[in-house]
Motif scaffolding. Structure first.
Motif, short mmCIF file in Angstrom:
data_model
loop_
_atom_site.label_atom_id
_atom_site.label_comp_id
_atom_site.label_asym_id
_atom_site.label_seq_id
_atom_site.Cartn_x
_atom_site.Cartn_y
_atom_site.Cartn_z
N PRO A 120 22.35 10.14 37.08
CA PRO A 120 22.13 11.00 35.91
C PRO A 120 20.66 11.36 35.77
O PRO A 120 19.77 10.58 36.11
N ALA A 121 20.42 12.57 35.27
CA ALA A 121 19.05 13.07 35.15
C ALA A 121 18.38 12.63 33.87
O ALA A 121 17.14 12.62 33.79
N TYR A 122 19.14 12.30 32.85
CA TYR A 122 18.53 11.97 31.56
C TYR A 122 19.45 11.05 30.78
O TYR A 122 20.62 10.86 31.14
N GLY A 123 18.89 10.49 29.70
CA GLY A 123 19.68 9.64 28.81
C GLY A 123 19.54 8.16 29.11
O GLY A 123 18.81 7.74 30.01
N THR A 124 20.26 7.36 28.33
CA THR A 124 20.28 5.91 28.49
C THR A 124 21.72 5.43 28.35
O THR A 124 22.61 6.21 28.07
N GLY A 125 21.91 4.13 28.57
CA GLY A 125 23.23 3.57 28.36
C GLY A 125 23.78 2.78 29.51
O GLY A 125 24.69 1.97 29.34
N SER A 126 23.28 2.98 30.73
CA SER A 126 23.79 2.25 31.88
C SER A 126 22.65 2.00 32.86
O SER A 126 21.56 2.57 32.74
N MET A 127 22.93 1.16 33.87
CA MET A 127 21.93 0.88 34.89
C MET A 127 21.59 2.12 35.69
O MET A 127 20.45 2.29 36.15
N ALA A 128 22.56 3.01 35.86
CA ALA A 128 22.32 4.24 36.62
C ALA A 128 21.26 5.11 35.95
O ALA A 128 20.47 5.78 36.62
#
Length: 317
Positions: free
Chosen positions: A174-182
């Motif tokens: 993913p290019a942006y955001g939060t919430g996971s290790m990825a």
């Protein structure tokens, strides 16, 4: 280090910390006070999303509510008096306690900074050890090249390249955001390059300096082997400056994460600071500035006291 010396050193560092905090607070307040634009209007637009409800009466009400109609020193005195009591007030936009807003975003920044520190330091330590163990080889030249090239590449520019390649082109992450290790991989990789570059150069120089220590010749005459000489004596000799730089690097990363958080649209103190500046939310801005100053000065002071406690020579500096 004697207890009296340690107590005196700690007291001096605590006094310097208070002076730094007072100076940082005053300068930040000064810049905020003389910043262009109507602060009450900016707060009204941010609080009500600029939906045509920012009438002159509402703006004036906010000006009176937030004390923006008072002179500079009155505003500063009222604010610093509350801060001394660890009361950072309420956000001018959301009306939530500033300390709660900061704590809710702190973990995101710590997660990014610690991940970047672990990645960068692990690679830098590995590369430096191999480089010094095998001098004038391809890996040694590679370590020098990494430290030079990495220092010249800004984290935000590398972040954009990583987004273009791994998010837009390959669509692996993913290019942006939060919430996971990825979501953490790309920003941590972008931020860790500066750690890798600077620490590879520093750790390599620490190891080379330790390799030239006079006592090593005596150990060689006693029959100490190359591996034992390197890992037991040279690496241990370079351990103290390495711990120092490790601690200071974490303080730098907590501040350097600001731009990376914005590039990757992550939550955290950096994004919170940018949004607070745009909305003129001064209590949040000042709390973040003080937190950064306390973090940096505290880590720096703790490192110096640690050096004094284990290295008598540094006490005379």
């Amino acid at each position: 280090m004697t207890p009296i010396y340690l107590l005196r050193a700690t007291a001096l560092k605590a006094a310097s910390l208070l002076l730094v905090l007072l100076g940082v607070s005053f300068l930040t307040f000064l810049l905020y006070f003389f910043a262009p634009g109507d602060k009450a209007l900016a707060i009204a637009n941010a609080r009500y999303n600029g939906e045509g409800s920012t009438s002159p009466q509402l703006v004036e009400q906010i000006r009176l509510e937030t004390g923006l109609d008072h002179p500079f020193f009155v505003q500063f005195y009222n604010w610093i008096f509350d801060v001394i009591q660890l009361d950072f007030g309420l956000s001018l936009v959301s009306q939530e306690p500033v300390s709660e807003i900061l704590m809710s975003q702190l973990w995101e920044t710590l997660e990014l900074a610690i991940s970047s520190l672990v990645i960068g330091m692990t690679l830098a330590l590995t590369l430096s050890l191999i480089s010094v163990w095998k001098p004038k080889t391809l890996i040694d030249r590679f370590a020098i090249a990494v430290s030079s090239v990495g220092a010249a590449i800004p984290s935000y520019w590398l972040g954009l390249l990583l987004i273009l390649l791994f998010a837009a082109e390959l669509q692996w992450l993913p290019a942006y955001g939060t919430g996971s290790m990825a979501h953490l991989i790309l920003p941590a990789s972008a931020l860790s390059l500066s750690v890798l570059a600077s620490q590879t150069r520093l750790i390599r120089s620490f190891l080379l300096e330790a390799s030239a220590a006079p006592f090593l010749e005596a150990l060689k005459l006693r029959g100490v082997g190359p591996k034992e000489l390197f890992f037991k004596h040279i690496v241990r000799h370079a351990f103290v400056p390495f711990i120092t730089m490790l601690s200071l690097e974490l303080a730098f990363l907590l501040e350097g994460a600001v731009i990376v958080e914005v590039v990757f649209a992550r939550g955290g103190i950096g994004s919170l600071l940018v949004h607070s500046v745009m909305s003129r939310d001064f209590p949040v801005i000042q709390c973040i500035v003080i937190f950064s100053a306390v973090t940096y000065v505290s880590i720096n002071s703790a490192v110096e006291i640690f050096q004094w406690s284990i290295n008598p020579v540094s006490r005379q500096a």
